[in-house]
Design an enzyme around this catalytic site. Structure first.
Site, PDB file in Angstrom:
ATOM      1  N   GLN A   2      -2.315  48.339 -38.580  1.00  0.00           N
ATOM      2  CA  GLN A   2      -2.532  47.121 -37.800  1.00  0.00           C
ATOM      3  C   GLN A   2      -3.266  47.445 -36.502  1.00  0.00           C
ATOM      4  O   GLN A   2      -2.909  48.394 -35.796  1.00  0.00           O
ATOM      5  CB  GLN A   2      -1.178  46.442 -37.514  1.00  0.00           C
ATOM      6  CG  GLN A   2      -1.292  45.080 -36.876  1.00  0.00           C
ATOM      7  CD  GLN A   2      -1.897  44.017 -37.791  1.00  0.00           C
ATOM      8  OE1 GLN A   2      -1.844  44.125 -39.013  1.00  0.00           O
ATOM      9  NE2 GLN A   2      -2.484  42.994 -37.204  1.00  0.00           N
TER      10      GLN A   2
ATOM     11  N   LYS B 134       3.100  40.412 -43.577  1.00  0.00           N
ATOM     12  CA  LYS B 134       2.367  41.121 -44.638  1.00  0.00           C
ATOM     13  C   LYS B 134       3.351  41.801 -45.591  1.00  0.00           C
ATOM     14  O   LYS B 134       3.222  41.714 -46.814  1.00  0.00           O
ATOM     15  CB  LYS B 134       1.404  42.150 -44.019  1.00  0.00           C
ATOM     16  CG  LYS B 134       0.191  41.499 -43.356  1.00  0.00           C
ATOM     17  CD  LYS B 134      -0.673  42.467 -42.564  1.00  0.00           C
ATOM     18  CE  LYS B 134      -1.809  41.711 -41.870  1.00  0.00           C
ATOM     19  NZ  LYS B 134      -2.696  42.565 -41.079  1.00  0.00           N
TER      20      LYS B 134
ATOM     21  N   ASP C  69      -7.887  46.997 -46.089  1.00  0.00           N
ATOM     22  CA  ASP C  69      -8.514  46.205 -45.030  1.00  0.00           C
ATOM     23  C   ASP C  69     -10.048  46.237 -45.140  1.00  0.00           C
ATOM     24  O   ASP C  69     -10.736  45.436 -44.509  1.00  0.00           O
ATOM     25  CB  ASP C  69      -8.133  46.762 -43.650  1.00  0.00           C
ATOM     26  CG  ASP C  69      -7.113  45.894 -42.928  1.00  0.00           C
ATOM     27  OD1 ASP C  69      -7.061  44.685 -43.208  1.00  0.00           O
ATOM     28  OD2 ASP C  69      -6.388  46.438 -42.073  1.00  0.00           O
TER      29      ASP C  69
HETATM   30  N1  GUN Z   1      -5.729  42.874 -36.357  1.00  0.00           N
HETATM   31  C1  GUN Z   1      -6.285  41.641 -36.400  1.00  0.00           C
HETATM   32  N2  GUN Z   1      -6.751  41.380 -37.643  1.00  0.00           N
HETATM   33  C2  GUN Z   1      -6.482  42.460 -38.389  1.00  0.00           C
HETATM   34  C3  GUN Z   1      -6.716  42.780 -39.762  1.00  0.00           C
HETATM   35  O1  GUN Z   1      -7.280  42.024 -40.552  1.00  0.00           O
HETATM   36  N3  GUN Z   1      -6.279  43.994 -40.155  1.00  0.00           N
HETATM   37  C4  GUN Z   1      -5.676  44.858 -39.305  1.00  0.00           C
HETATM   38  N4  GUN Z   1      -5.305  46.034 -39.798  1.00  0.00           N
HETATM   39  N5  GUN Z   1      -5.443  44.593 -38.051  1.00  0.00           N
HETATM   40  C5  GUN Z   1      -5.846  43.391 -37.592  1.00  0.00           C
END
Ligand code: GUN
Length: 292
Positions: free
Chosen positions: A97, A53, A120
């Site tokens: 995350q 990311k 998100d």
């Molecule tokens: N863990 C698995 N998918 C995601 C996501 O789309 N965002 C975040 N922050 N954590 C995740």
């Protein structure tokens, strides 16, 4: 034979669009959008995701920064970092995350992110706006699935859609987005009866359960569009989706591969959300300045 929905190519096109939007915003306000990614702990998959990311952000000109905190981090410490990032004008997007270590309540953390910076789309304010048909910042993976459907020109109005999986991250927001496009949406889950029969009704079948090759080819209606959100390792260590691709592909009209389908779209949409949060915050700031 199903036509492959190529998330790698479409994701690259989205990233190019974002790159141009970022350049335009830099020219306008003199600084790039800022994205803060927070990783608590050492979960190997999360380490890879968060690195990707940050790297993808930098490639399109977004000022990405990765905060790596130890597994022993307390909820209070994480909340203090979020307060600092919420108050930092240079930060337009914040992402924590998931999953988090067990001493930290995910809900308390998601509630503490400024909804205007919630790239998100997990904050209850953004969840509520999406459910009211007033989407603001929308979760990246379902947004990526919608973009794939749009690129392929799949008709959604009146279509029967079955979403298998009811998570807050994918299943529920995916259902909301399909409903907003006037599809007839069913959300199926682990307690659903006669799942194969239900799946065979679907013009659009979305699988987001996290079980390797759970959905078999004979659950797929002839000509259906099949979107596979799963990323699993099978017993041989091979990366596979929730759909049994080999048996589903000959029946599908359109189908996403794993890898190279939904996966690359998630990061592309995170970048798009960061740009859109930055644009909106710039407008809000401009309006605020005019009122001073
Ligand atoms: N863990 C698995 N998918 C995601 C996501 O789309 N965002 C975040 N922050 N954590 C995740």
């Amino acid at each position: 034979m199903g036509t492959i929905l190529d998330g790698k190519a479409i994701g690259a096109a989205v990233r190019e669009e974002v790159k141009q939007g970022v350049a335009a915003l830099v020219a306008e306000r003199g600084r790039p959008p800022g994205l803060s990614v927070i990783l608590v702990g050492e979960d190997p998959a999360s380490v890879v995701y968060t690195r990707n990311k940050e790297k993808a952000a930098k490639e399109v000109g977004i000022a990405g920064e990765l905060h790596r905190l130890p597994t022993s981090t307390t909820e209070t410490e994480l909340l203090a970092l979020l307060r600092r990032l919420n108050d930092d004008e240079a930060v337009d997007g914040i992402l924590v995350q998931l999953p988090l270590p067990k001493q930290i309540r995910a809900d308390a953390v998601l509630d503490a992110i400024d909804p205007a910076k919630d790239v998100d789309g997990f904050h209850p304010v953004n969840v509520g706006l999406l459910a009211s048909g007033r989407p603001s910042l929308v979760p990246c993976t379902p947004l990526g699935c919608m973009r794939l459907l749009r690129e392929a020109g799949i008709p959604l109005r009146g279509a029967r859609a079955v979403v298998v999986g009811r998570s807050n991250i994918v299943g529920k927001p995916m259902a909301q987005l399909l409903l907003a496009e006037s599809a007839t949406v069913t959300i199926a889950h682990s307690q659903t009866r006669d799942l194969p029969v239900l799946c065979r009704e679907a013009d659009i079948l979305v699988a987001a359960v996290g079980k390797a090759r759970m959905i078999q080819g004979d659950w797929v209606r002839e000509g259906a569009t099949v979107i596979d959100v799963g990323i699993n390792r099978d017993t041989d260590g091979k990366l596979v989706g929730d759909i049994d691709f080999a048996s589903a592909e000959p029946r599908a009209g359109y189908i996403t591969p794993v890898p190279g389908g939904v996966g690359p779209m998630t990061i592309a949409m995170l970048l798009a959300n960061t740009l859109s949060a930055a644009r909106r915050r710039s407008l809000a700031r401009h309006a605020h300045d005019l009122c001073q």
